[in-house]
Motif scaffolding. Structure first.
Motif, mmCIF file in Angstrom:
data_model
loop_
_atom_site.group_PDB
_atom_site.id
_atom_site.type_symbol
_atom_site.label_atom_id
_atom_site.label_comp_id
_atom_site.label_asym_id
_atom_site.label_seq_id
_atom_site.Cartn_x
_atom_site.Cartn_y
_atom_site.Cartn_z
ATOM 1 N N ASN A 168 37.209 32.093 35.384
ATOM 2 C CA ASN A 168 36.918 33.573 35.380
ATOM 3 C C ASN A 168 36.934 34.201 36.760
ATOM 4 O OD1 ASN A 168 36.336 36.022 34.477
ATOM 5 N ND2 ASN A 168 33.996 35.542 34.147
ATOM 6 N N CYS A 169 37.713 34.329 37.474
ATOM 7 C CA CYS A 169 38.086 34.530 39.013
ATOM 8 C C CYS A 169 37.222 35.767 39.021
ATOM 9 C CB CYS A 169 39.415 34.663 39.429
ATOM 10 S SG CYS A 169 39.315 35.005 41.246
ATOM 11 N N ALA A 170 36.050 35.950 39.998
ATOM 12 C CA ALA A 170 35.375 36.907 40.514
ATOM 13 C C ALA A 170 36.193 38.026 41.353
ATOM 14 C CB ALA A 170 34.191 36.364 41.247
ATOM 15 N N MET A 171 37.385 37.353 41.855
ATOM 16 C CA MET A 171 38.097 38.348 42.840
ATOM 17 C C MET A 171 39.222 39.044 41.977
ATOM 18 S SD MET A 171 36.700 37.886 45.981
ATOM 19 C CE MET A 171 38.151 38.608 46.669
ATOM 20 N N CYS A 172 39.049 38.814 40.745
ATOM 21 C CA CYS A 172 40.234 39.395 39.992
ATOM 22 C C CYS A 172 39.651 40.473 38.950
ATOM 23 C CB CYS A 172 40.976 38.420 39.120
ATOM 24 S SG CYS A 172 41.929 37.175 40.134
ATOM 25 N N THR A 173 38.273 40.524 39.067
ATOM 26 C CA THR A 173 37.584 41.498 37.809
ATOM 27 C C THR A 173 37.375 42.955 38.359
ATOM 28 O OG1 THR A 173 35.491 40.727 38.740
ATOM 29 C CG2 THR A 173 36.478 39.264 36.770
ATOM 30 N N ASP A 212 45.498 38.280 43.188
ATOM 31 C CA ASP A 212 46.419 38.503 41.730
ATOM 32 C C ASP A 212 45.863 37.496 40.896
ATOM 33 O OD1 ASP A 212 49.347 38.908 41.128
ATOM 34 O OD2 ASP A 212 49.043 36.884 40.880
ATOM 35 N N SER A 213 45.959 37.958 39.687
ATOM 36 C CA SER A 213 45.268 36.945 38.675
ATOM 37 C C SER A 213 45.944 35.600 38.495
ATOM 38 C CB SER A 213 45.337 37.920 37.425
ATOM 39 O OG SER A 213 46.502 38.204 37.035
#
Length: 354
Positions: A34-39, A51-52
């Motif tokens: 649950n990438c914190a850099m994609c939210t 990028d997701s």
């Protein structure tokens, strides 16, 4: 350290346990699932979002000869994609005596573009990332991969620990790779030539991602065309090495790095508050709806705070903590709790006044 811990691929996990005497801390703020850099996290500039699909897998890692061999010897079905992608890299001419290296064209592009393209450019995508975005070499990934996080539970304190572990294990990896060459009977002249693989020169073959048969025959000798077998034999030599043996292989420089990593681990375990505080270096990157975002050690990890806290930070001028708090309360400010103060210290927004 925190109660949660991080398990590393072997043999790294065993080596770290022997080196530090305990496991490395868990890093729950950086979750690949649950990438914190994609939210779209508030306070983070839009150009920093990942990028997701690629996420932080926008790096082409080196794989040491013995770890490449461990991957090739593995029968783990989850690593099938990794074995195939490793074979493709060998076919592209990236195989060297010390391991599977990164070509000069990629190194040049990554070196110039990483600040703006890391996490975002699909052209930098790791060749071992499967179509489902999972890591095909996860159980055999190198230190450069398993020691990097976008955020840390202890902020700069955690970053320093993981960086120290990375520097130690990278040195160990290099030493064991060279040791494997000795075990494989590689002549000193060829061993010295292998060091040049770490910073390869441009050639037509490398630019075209194909094998350079004359050059590779000279490098590999009788192992030409049998690179996978060579790596597998390196893995057999390295299998079962204990940390004290690795220290013997790496020598005094590795011992110093390991001691530094232990110092960083002890610092990570310390959550006490200093007696006196002063403001550190940080930036206010955004203010909106009665909130401010502070950036200090890492652009990927801004801290959302109330403006009242910025005022408190400005009061930190080297005096003892209780005097600073008393002055802040007398001016109508709110008392920061202990957890928040420790967070500000971990991030480097506040610093102890020695």
């Amino acid at each position: 350290m925190t109660e949660s811990t991080t398990r590393l691929p072997e043999p790294w996990d065993s080596w770290v346990l022997e080196m530090l005497g305990s496991a490395l801390p868990g890093e729950s703020f950086a979750d690949c699932g649950n990438c914190a850099m994609c939210t779209g996290r508030q306070g983070l500039p839009a150009q920093l979002y990942f990028d997701s699909t690629t996420r932080c897998c926008t790096y082409r890692p080196r794989l040491s000869n013995f770890m490449a061999g461990m991957l090739l010897l593995s029968e783990d079905p989850d690593s099938e994609f990794g074995r195939n992608s490793l074979a493709e890299r060998i076919d592209m001419g990236e195989a060297g005596l010390l391991g599977v290296m990164t070509g000069p064209a990629y190194q040049a592009i990554y070196g110039q573009a990483r600040d703006v393209a890391f996490g975002r450019a699909s052209s930098l995508r790791c060749p071992h990332q499967a179509d489902d975005a999972n890591c095909g070499i996860h159980k055999f990934r190198p230190p450069v991969c398993f020691t990097w996080y976008c955020k840390y539970e202890r902020a700069a304190v955690g970053q320093a620990l993981w960086r120290g572990v990375y520097e130690t294990l990278s040195l160990a990896e290099h030493a064991v790779s060279l040791w494997c060459l000795e075990k494989m009977g590689i002549h000193a002249r060829r061993g010295i030539a292998a060091l040049g693989e770490l910073n390869p020169s441009f050639s037509a073959a490398r630019l075209d991602h194909r094998r350079d048969e004359p050059g590779e025959r000279e490098t590999w000798g009788g192992w030409y065309g049998r690179e996978a077998e060579f790596y597998a034999q390196c893995a057999r030599h390295a299998a079962g090495l204990e940390w004290n043996e690795v220290l013997g292989i790496g020598g005094q420089e590795l011992a110093l790095r390991a001691e530094h990593a232990r110092d960083l681990a002890r610092r990570h375990e310390d959550s006490s508050l200093p007696r006196a505080l002063r403001a550190g270096e940080f930036q206010v990157t955004n203010t909106r709806e009665g909130k401010a975002w502070l950036v200090a050690y890492n652009a990927y990890d801004p801290l959302e705070v109330d403006p009242d806290l910025v005022t408190f930070i400005a009061r930190c001028d080297g005096r003892d903590l209780e005097s600073i708090i008393a002055g802040h309360l007398a001016s109508g400010g709110r008392r920061p709790d202990r957890i928040l103060l420790r967070t500000l210290l971990d991030m480097g927004i506040l610093e102890p006044d020695q």
